[in-house]
Design a protein around this motif. Structure first.
Motif, PDB file in Angstrom:
ATOM      1  N   GLN A  77       0.757  -1.177  -0.064  1.00 19.38           N
ATOM      2  CA  GLN A  77       0.077   0.108  -0.063  1.00 19.38           C
ATOM      3  C   GLN A  77       0.978   1.128   0.074  1.00 19.38           C
ATOM      4  O   GLN A  77       0.474   2.078  -0.842  1.00 19.38           O
ATOM      5  CB  GLN A  77      -0.968  -0.075   1.261  1.00 19.38           C
ATOM      6  N   ALA A  78       2.243   1.205   0.895  1.00 21.62           N
ATOM      7  CA  ALA A  78       3.024   2.225   0.865  1.00 21.62           C
ATOM      8  C   ALA A  78       3.490   2.442  -0.816  1.00 21.62           C
ATOM      9  O   ALA A  78       3.620   3.695  -1.306  1.00 21.62           O
ATOM     10  CB  ALA A  78       4.003   2.223   1.843  1.00 21.62           C
ATOM     11  N   ILE A  79       3.860   1.455  -1.304  1.00 22.65           N
ATOM     12  CA  ILE A  79       4.403   1.861  -3.046  1.00 22.65           C
ATOM     13  C   ILE A  79       3.207   2.352  -3.666  1.00 22.65           C
ATOM     14  O   ILE A  79       3.454   3.157  -4.446  1.00 22.65           O
ATOM     15  CB  ILE A  79       4.775   0.448  -3.247  1.00 22.65           C
ATOM     16  N   GLN A  80       1.990   1.776  -3.575  1.00 23.86           N
ATOM     17  CA  GLN A  80       0.964   2.518  -4.339  1.00 23.86           C
ATOM     18  C   GLN A  80       0.549   3.677  -3.961  1.00 23.86           C
ATOM     19  O   GLN A  80       0.294   4.418  -5.096  1.00 23.86           O
ATOM     20  CB  GLN A  80      -0.257   1.608  -3.815  1.00 23.86           C
ATOM     21  N   ASN A  85      -0.308   9.224  -8.386  1.00 27.17           N
ATOM     22  CA  ASN A  85      -0.614  10.108  -9.309  1.00 27.17           C
ATOM     23  C   ASN A  85       0.426  10.029 -10.537  1.00 27.17           C
ATOM     24  O   ASN A  85       0.542  11.073 -11.217  1.00 27.17           O
ATOM     25  CB  ASN A  85      -0.855  11.399  -8.586  1.00 27.17           C
ATOM     26  N   LYS A  86       1.405   8.930 -10.530  1.00 29.64           N
ATOM     27  CA  LYS A  86       2.190   8.895 -11.438  1.00 29.64           C
ATOM     28  C   LYS A  86       1.816   7.850 -12.452  1.00 29.64           C
ATOM     29  O   LYS A  86       2.012   6.810 -12.174  1.00 29.64           O
ATOM     30  CB  LYS A  86       3.987   8.889 -10.842  1.00 29.64           C
ATOM     31  N   ASP A  88       3.554   8.097 -15.743  1.00 29.09           N
ATOM     32  CA  ASP A  88       4.456   7.904 -16.957  1.00 29.09           C
ATOM     33  C   ASP A  88       5.134   6.509 -16.652  1.00 29.09           C
ATOM     34  O   ASP A  88       5.135   5.896 -15.671  1.00 29.09           O
ATOM     35  CB  ASP A  88       5.468   9.063 -16.929  1.00 29.09           C
ATOM     36  N   ASN A  89       5.777   6.062 -17.835  1.00 28.74           N
ATOM     37  CA  ASN A  89       6.235   4.861 -18.011  1.00 28.74           C
ATOM     38  C   ASN A  89       7.405   4.473 -17.069  1.00 28.74           C
ATOM     39  O   ASN A  89       7.506   3.406 -16.479  1.00 28.74           O
ATOM     40  CB  ASN A  89       6.987   4.702 -19.377  1.00 28.74           C
ATOM     41  N   ASP A  90       8.355   5.598 -16.624  1.00 37.05           N
ATOM     42  CA  ASP A  90       9.492   5.198 -15.839  1.00 37.05           C
ATOM     43  C   ASP A  90       8.864   4.910 -14.398  1.00 37.05           C
ATOM     44  O   ASP A  90       9.381   4.084 -13.792  1.00 37.05           O
ATOM     45  CB  ASP A  90      10.156   6.530 -15.752  1.00 37.05           C
ATOM     46  N   SER A  91       7.887   5.858 -14.076  1.00 33.18           N
ATOM     47  CA  SER A  91       7.028   5.543 -12.577  1.00 33.18           C
ATOM     48  C   SER A  91       6.547   4.145 -12.414  1.00 33.18           C
ATOM     49  O   SER A  91       6.560   3.614 -11.464  1.00 33.18           O
ATOM     50  CB  SER A  91       6.230   6.731 -12.477  1.00 33.18           C
ATOM     51  N   MET A  92       5.771   3.773 -13.635  1.00 37.48           N
ATOM     52  CA  MET A  92       5.112   2.556 -13.644  1.00 37.48           C
ATOM     53  C   MET A  92       6.102   1.412 -13.378  1.00 37.48           C
ATOM     54  O   MET A  92       5.853   0.287 -12.820  1.00 37.48           O
ATOM     55  CB  MET A  92       4.187   2.459 -14.842  1.00 37.48           C
ATOM     56  N   MET A  93       7.163   1.468 -14.225  1.00 34.15           N
ATOM     57  CA  MET A  93       8.348   0.668 -14.149  1.00 34.15           C
ATOM     58  C   MET A  93       9.024   0.581 -12.742  1.00 34.15           C
ATOM     59  O   MET A  93       9.034  -0.728 -12.402  1.00 34.15           O
ATOM     60  CB  MET A  93       9.385   0.750 -15.370  1.00 34.15           C
ATOM     61  N   ALA A  94       8.969   1.583 -12.193  1.00 27.56           N
ATOM     62  CA  ALA A  94      10.012   1.657 -11.055  1.00 27.56           C
ATOM     63  C   ALA A  94       8.913   1.074  -9.755  1.00 27.56           C
ATOM     64  O   ALA A  94       9.039   0.376  -8.955  1.00 27.56           O
ATOM     65  CB  ALA A  94      10.027   3.128 -10.627  1.00 27.56           C
ATOM     66  N   MET A  95       7.538   1.198  -9.868  1.00 21.00           N
ATOM     67  CA  MET A  95       6.376   0.655  -9.061  1.00 21.00           C
ATOM     68  C   MET A  95       6.445  -0.825  -9.201  1.00 21.00           C
ATOM     69  O   MET A  95       6.469  -1.639  -8.415  1.00 21.00           O
ATOM     70  CB  MET A  95       4.946   1.310  -9.448  1.00 21.00           C
TER      71      MET A  95
END
Length: 433
Positions: A77-80, A85-86, A88-95
């Protein structure tokens, strides 16, 4: 009298599983028959215990997954929240990378619970198939219908007679099948047994009256079926609804109470089973998770009622399996809860972190090895290309350059350097002619 079909399941997935489980059921019935208590109710209880013991490793794994999931949910939940609100592709990959790292840390798979359910689903469906079709899988029970069936088949008008039974319409396709019409012995026998297994008490009486010469065979078959089906005063082949209707007709209060025992036990044992299961904690910050938790709570409240309804309408044998299964699951749950509570989850997490670290190091080493191998191959290709060029004549080199230029120039954009180079080349070729 019965709500079971004789024909075995022929599905590509359920069929083989049901056949395997059928061997287990037949083995159990064979043993209790040898010790003098051939009873379907007892066989169902023993069968349920054996199957749930075989499924114990999967059950433990699933409960362990639930415990670890509850512990790792705050981190997920902390990661989510971090990437809420991000988009972008880089943020999604990082998540995704951080989420995978948390799952690796706890040693569980995102699809772990689903995989276990998928494994258990065909087993559970096959279980119902075997319980529902005991004569198809237990030869001793099927034999109870003989020699009556063979003699009845030989009687004129027997086919038309049993086709008038109340539940015979379920087997219309079997009566019209080319195997039945062609007189294939096994198929005709199975169809007759299917219909007789669903015959009511009144229909068995009418069978005796219309085929009086088979009266002793009918009595013999009914005697064996009662011996096999009667468990603590209940017939495993009759549904509680059917038993209750007969009890009302006979005015037997005791019979009415006994008819309701299995549905009531099904509801009570299911309720106990639900209470013993680990509950998912609610989280005020995650609306989607709260909705899922509330849905699960509602389902847990409805399940005991549904169990009672199903066991009221299905054969008592199915209800007994349902009750026995709930009791076995409850005992399992108590033992599993004690086993998991004794586990040091922090130690488990530590071991999983070490495994994940070693796995990552191994993956990085393999990636570096592949990169080095690719670089070495690239160098070899480059050296081979240089050696090839050094052996070519000047005219061959000029021809390759010319062709490469022409191919590149075909797709040159107007105003580009390539387009201008093409114009200069065309001008020079024109003046040299």
């Amino acid at each position: 009298m019965s709500n079971i079909l004789l024909t075995q399941d022929t599905g590509k997935i359920i069929g083989p599983v049901a056949k395997l489980l059928g061997y287990i059921m037949e083995g159990i019935f064979y043993v209790i028959d040898k010790i003098g208590i051939p009873n379907i109710g007892l066989a169902i209880i023993l069968f349920t215990i054996v199957i749930y013991l075989l499924l114990m490793p999967l059950t433990i794994k699933q409960q362990k997954f639930s415990k670890l999931s509850a512990k790792m949910n705050p981190e997920l939940q902390a990661i989510q929240a971090k990437y809420k609100n991000k988009k972008d592709n880089d943020s999604m990959m990082a998540m995704n990378m951080e989420t995978k790292a948390v799952y690796a840390k706890y040693g569980v798979s995102p699809s772990g619970s689903c995989v276990q359910l998928l494994i258990q689903m065909p087993i559970l469906l096959a279980l119902y198939r075997v319980i529902y079709n005991i004569p198809a899988y237990v030869g001793k029970v099927k034999e109870a219908f003989f020699p009556l069936v063979d003699k009845l088949i030989a009687e004129n008008g027997s086919v038309e007679f049993i086709q008038n039974f109340s539940n015979a319409r379920m087997y219309t396709k079997q009566f019209e099948n080319e195997n039945f019409v062609g007189g294939v012995t096994s198929y005709v026998q199975n169809t007759f047994v299917d219909v007789l297994n669903k015959a009511s008490s009144a229909e068995w009486i009418s069978l005796k009256e219309n085929f009086s010469n088979l009266s002793s065979d009918v009595d013999h078959t009914l005697s064996l079926l009662d011996q096999y089906n009667n468990f603590l005063g209940l017939s495993m082949s009759n549904s509680p609804a059917f038993t209750l209707s007969e009890a009302r007709a006979a005015g037997s209060l005791l019979m009415m109470i006994s008819a309701l025992i299995i549905p009531i036990l099904a509801a009570v044992t299911q309720w106990i089973n639900v209470k013993l299961m680990p509950q998912q904690p609610t989280n005020t910050d995650n609306e989607q998770q709260n909705t899922m938790v509330q849905s699960m709570k509602t389902m847990n409240m409805v399940m005991p009622i549904m169990s009672a309804v199903f066991c009221y309408t299905l054969p008592a044998g199915m209800g007994l399996y349902w009750v026995a299964g709930a009791v076995v699951r409850s005992i399992q749950q108590v033992l599993i809860n004690k086993h998991i509570d004794k586990m040091d989850l922090d130690e488990v997490i530590k071991k999983n972190e070490e495994k994940a670290k070693k796995k990552m190091e191994k993956a990085n080493a393999q990636a570096e090895q592949m990169a080095a191998y690719a670089n070495m191959n690239t160098k070899k290709v480059g050296m081979a290309s240089k050696a090839m060029v050094s052996t070519m004549s000047q005219e061959e080199k000029d021809e390759i350059v010319k062709k490469a230029t022409e191919n590149a120039g075909k797709n040159a954009k107007p105003g580009s350097m390539m387009a201008k180079a093409n114009m200069v080349r065309d001008y020079n070729e024109k003046n040299n002619k």
